[in-house]
Design an enzyme around this catalytic site. Structure first.
Site, PDB file in Angstrom:
ATOM      1  N   TYR A 198      56.418   7.144   0.518  1.00 60.84           N
ATOM      2  CA  TYR A 198      57.051   7.594   1.513  1.00 60.84           C
ATOM      3  C   TYR A 198      58.354   8.177   1.604  1.00 60.84           C
ATOM      4  O   TYR A 198      58.980   9.178   1.943  1.00 60.84           O
ATOM      5  CB  TYR A 198      57.146   6.770   2.659  1.00 60.84           C
ATOM      6  CG  TYR A 198      56.067   6.152   3.269  1.00 60.84           C
ATOM      7  CD1 TYR A 198      55.151   6.883   4.164  1.00 60.84           C
ATOM      8  CD2 TYR A 198      55.715   4.766   3.502  1.00 60.84           C
ATOM      9  CE1 TYR A 198      54.119   6.645   4.898  1.00 60.84           C
ATOM     10  CE2 TYR A 198      54.587   4.204   4.015  1.00 60.84           C
ATOM     11  CZ  TYR A 198      53.842   5.492   4.746  1.00 60.84           C
ATOM     12  OH  TYR A 198      52.752   4.673   5.644  1.00 60.84           O
ATOM     13  N   SER A 230      48.633  11.265  -0.338  1.00 59.21           N
ATOM     14  CA  SER A 230      49.927  10.669   0.212  1.00 59.21           C
ATOM     15  C   SER A 230      49.785   9.240   0.868  1.00 59.21           C
ATOM     16  O   SER A 230      48.647   8.878   1.012  1.00 59.21           O
ATOM     17  CB  SER A 230      50.311  11.804   1.396  1.00 59.21           C
ATOM     18  OG  SER A 230      49.392  11.505   2.523  1.00 59.21           O
ATOM     19  N   ASP A 231      50.830   8.553   0.952  1.00 62.94           N
ATOM     20  CA  ASP A 231      50.858   7.515   1.680  1.00 62.94           C
ATOM     21  C   ASP A 231      50.616   7.879   3.155  1.00 62.94           C
ATOM     22  O   ASP A 231      50.601   8.891   3.608  1.00 62.94           O
ATOM     23  CB  ASP A 231      52.179   6.819   1.665  1.00 62.94           C
ATOM     24  CG  ASP A 231      51.808   5.130   1.876  1.00 62.94           C
ATOM     25  OD1 ASP A 231      50.889   4.987   2.631  1.00 62.94           O
ATOM     26  OD2 ASP A 231      52.857   4.329   1.810  1.00 62.94           O
ATOM     27  N   TRP A 232      50.180   6.672   3.916  1.00 58.80           N
ATOM     28  CA  TRP A 232      49.604   6.903   5.334  1.00 58.80           C
ATOM     29  C   TRP A 232      50.342   7.356   6.287  1.00 58.80           C
ATOM     30  O   TRP A 232      51.392   6.628   6.435  1.00 58.80           O
ATOM     31  CB  TRP A 232      48.788   5.580   5.587  1.00 58.80           C
ATOM     32  CG  TRP A 232      47.347   5.452   5.332  1.00 58.80           C
ATOM     33  CD1 TRP A 232      46.281   5.183   6.072  1.00 58.80           C
ATOM     34  CD2 TRP A 232      46.735   5.730   4.066  1.00 58.80           C
ATOM     35  NE1 TRP A 232      45.093   5.342   5.566  1.00 58.80           N
ATOM     36  CE2 TRP A 232      45.328   5.816   4.214  1.00 58.80           C
ATOM     37  CE3 TRP A 232      47.172   6.273   2.630  1.00 58.80           C
ATOM     38  CZ2 TRP A 232      44.385   5.902   3.153  1.00 58.80           C
ATOM     39  CZ3 TRP A 232      46.313   6.375   1.835  1.00 58.80           C
ATOM     40  CH2 TRP A 232      44.838   6.402   2.110  1.00 58.80           C
TER      41      TRP A 232
END
Ligand code: BGC
Length: 724
Positions: free
Chosen positions: A247, A278-280
């Site tokens: 992030y 990607s991160d969530w």
């Protein structure tokens, strides 16, 4: 806010707005000739035993057949569907998608299904046993597959830069070498079962509370020498299938928009051939910028990447840029053989409960928990309290049990790494199962009845430490820790009980270092137990009562006081990550740790012989080798972890006083002697030359310190690297 978005995703996910979708997938036929692709050494290795050339050729054909919209569909998640985070495939072309699930300590509780709670990674890291961790990776892969997942969102392999980091428990270590060895083993285990591992969070993600915004300011040497080598190892040696971008920002740019991290380093230097997701939720910051930087998939749903459709239509984005990402996604799907599985029926979830919490997996969880338990203190010197003699603890009330975690199912964070085992063996249950009925009496508080019981007891055990209320992932769980100290009420309990008995064992549960210098001298025995998982109570009983010796070694430093560590700043928008943290910082300040990195006691006594250097001189591509004899001179069997720390002598750049560069473990019967061989590739002695923008292995002398923790070295030998 994030919780609301998450709820939306759990209930049903948004699809692209009609205006964004562009022409329908069943578009008029078109003629599109994708760029040809010749397999490289890296793509060949990535495909393992499968026919890489045939796979790349098939991908080229698919790229000609897929519509632009179908391609972009492959570059974003569709939310939580049928129990997994899905990236939909393209059924008309027989292409399955991807099905992802956390995570680092077992099957994600997002599934609503039960699964084995393995001990958290920090406790597995404390085993210093990569072969054991590989078995954990295999078992976890099987449990994930039984719930329909083909990607495990693990290992979490961010350095434990400071023990107040809320997700400390999810990672293995404060040290890059140790981290690399453990994460590599996990990745190998997972991928041997045909499941894709995802190395996360790339990179420099070691603060929770500001994780969405913080800019990690880091100089090139620190990034290259401290924060990246473990990721390099899982890519180069482990051929990890995927990587999750972090992030945070690094030097001004969000990780998903960082060509330096995602393209130059990950792909060009390390040859990563898999996909980056990607991160969530709020982990993707751009559309074309992220895609061009090297992000392949936006998770968990398409938000920013809607812009890719517009950009393609307007000509701002070339379809070949999209193809590069699609090829990486399809390579993972085909090289891991996901197309060979039976097609899924939408609306139907995969669930084979008989493959989870099996007797074998529970036994493994128990083995790992007891292998990771670290014995920090065992007094008095003349007659150490542990191991306890079961025969002396058979009478009613022989053990008095107290402490906030004595009866708690304390398995760790309730963030994305949460798991939901059908049963957790608490400390109380484990001790009760080990001793005759009535031998263990438990008290919720130190009242008069407890005092009387202590007076009559053989031994008192306090199980305390932290819980998911004290530390965890931010947004959805507790976030960073406020302090390294144990809660005051628990310290007061320990002190009050210590005044009543001279047979006190304290067990600290938690994600990393808990300072204890102010009070642990009042106890006889102290153990670190992490969050020990489904079978933790049994593991604890087995170690306390000597069924198995304590073998764990700390994968982090426990300072005397928090002020001994570099500051932990989880409020600023900009944080400088320095070259030194953990034991490297403490050594450079000549500040002894309370319990050093690598430290752990045995219930036997090991003697290390003088190291024998087999390679006094090596070339820059050679490997240094040395041998050490280890003798068990004590009364019981035990396991020793021999550690090798290297110091550069007369380097032209500032270095850490010494760095862990190898370790080896051996189990010896009383009186037995065996030899361990420690190997250090000279390449691991490199530093990053900022002017030349390249690594250099200096042709100088190096001291190899052998020992049993970062501070206590038992021998040193000097070797030379020639022609660097
Ligand atoms: C976490 C990731 C996790 C993802 C999906 C994020 O909040 O940072 O580690 O894999 O959620 O659950």
């Amino acid at each position: 806010m994030r919780a609301a978005l998450l709820a939306l995703l759990l209930l049903g996910c948004p699809s692209a707005a009609p205006g964004d979708a562009g022409p329908d997938a069943a578009d008029a036929p078109r003629t599109y000739v994708p760029e040809p692709f010749a397999p490289t050494a890296e793509t060949i290795a990535y495909c393992g035993a499968r026919d890489d050339a045939a796979i790349e050729a098939r991908i080229t054909e698919l790229l000609a057949e897929l519509t632009p919209d179908e391609k972009i569909d492959l570059l974003a998640g569709d939310g939580l569907r049928d129990g997994t985070w899905e990236v939909s495939g393209v059924p008309r072309l027989g292409l399955p998608g991807l099905h992802m699930l956390d995570g680092p300590r077992g099957l994600s509780s997002f599934t609503g299904l039960n699964g084995t709670a393995f001990p958290v990674a920090i406790l597995r890291g404390a085993s210093w046993d990569p072969a054991l961790e590989e078995r954990v990776g295999r078992a976890m892969a099987l449990e994930h597959r039984s719930a329909g997942a083909d990607v495990i969102l693990a290992p979490t392999m961010n350095l434990l830069r400071h023990p107040r980091w809320g997700r400390a428990q999810e990672t293995y270590s404060e040290d890059s070498h140790h981290m690399g060895a453990m994460a590599l083993a996990f990745v190998r285990g997972v991928q041997r079962e045909g499941v894709i591992a995802s190395a996360k969070h790339y990179a420099a993600n070691s603060i929770e509370d500001t994780r969405h915004t913080v800019d990690v300011v880091i100089d090139p040497r620190t990034l290259r020498e401290v924060y990246l080598p473990h990721f390099e190892r899982v890519v180069v040696e482990g051929r990890v299938g995927s990587v999750m971008s972090a992030y945070n920002r690094v030097n001004g740019l969000y990780c998903d928009e960082q060509p330096l991290l995602l393209q130059t380093i990950l792909r060009e230097e390390w040859g990563f051939a898999g996909f980056v997701e990607s991160d969530w939720i709020w982990g993707t910051h751009g559309d074309v910028s992220s895609l061009r930087a090297g992000l392949d998939i936006e998770m968990p749903v398409e938000v920013e990447f809607r812009g890719l459709r517009r950009a393609l239509r307007s000509g701002a984005l070339d379809e070949r840029d999209v193809d590069r990402a699609v090829r990486r996604v399809l390579r993972a799907v085909l090289c891991f053989g996901l197309d060979e599985a039976a097609p899924r029926t939408p609306g139907t979830r995969i669930d084979r409960p008989e493959e989870r919490e099996t007797a074998e997996h529970l036994a493994l969880a128990r083995e790992v928990a007891r292998r990771g338990l670290v014995l920090l203190r065992n007094g008095p010197a003349a007659a150490p309290l542990l191991p306890l003699d079961p025969a002396a603890h058979a009478a009613a009330g022989a053990v008095v049990l107290l402490g906030r975690n004595a009866e708690r199912e304390n398995i760790g964070d309730e963030g994305s790494s949460a798991v939901d085992p059908s049963d957790v063996v608490t400390a109380r249950e484990g001790l009760e199962a080990r001793l005759p009925a009535g031998a263990v009496v438990t008290f919720a508080a130190l009242d008069d009845a407890a005092r009387a019981a202590i007076a009559a007891a053989e031994t008192v055990v306090i199980v305390t430490g932290l819980t998911a209320e004290d530390e965890g992932e931010s947004d959805i769980a507790a976030g960073d820790r406020e302090t390294l100290a144990l809660p005051e009420a628990e310290v007061a309990l320990v002190r009050a009980v210590a005044a009543l008995t001279d047979r006190l064992v304290v067990v600290l549960e938690g994600g990393a270092a808990i300072t204890s210098a102010a009070w642990d001298g009042e106890t006889e025995a102290l153990l670190f137990a992490g969050y020990p998982g489904s079978e933790g109570g049994h593991a604890l009983a087995e170690v306390l009562f000597g069924d198995h010796p304590p073998t764990g070694r700390l994968p982090f430093s426990v300072p005397v006081a928090e002020g001994d560590l570099p500051p932990f700043d989880n409020v600023s928008e900009e944080v400088v990550y320095g070259y030194l943290h953990g034991y490297r910082h403490l050594l450079s300040e000549a500040t002894p740790a309370h319990y050093p990195f690598g430290f752990g006691l045995s219930t036997t006594r090991f003697i290390l012989g003088a190291p024998r250097l087999l390679t006094p001189t090596v070339g820059a591509t050679g490997t240094v080798e040395l041998e050490v004899d280890v003798t068990n001179e004590g009364p019981r069997a035990g396991t020793e972890t021999v550690q090798l720390y290297v110091a550069a002598v007369g380097s032209r750049v500032p270095r850490a006083p010494r760095d862990l560069r190898a370790f080896a473990q051996l189990t010896l019967a009383p009186g037995e002697t065996a030899t361990v061989t420690l190997r250090v590739p000279a390449r691991d002695l490199r530093f990053w030359d900022e002017e030349a923008s390249s690594y250099e292995v200096e042709a100088i002398a190096y001291d190899a310190f052998v020992g049993t923790d970062a501070e206590r070295t038992t021998g040193v030998v000097r070797f030379t690297v020639e022609g660097g």
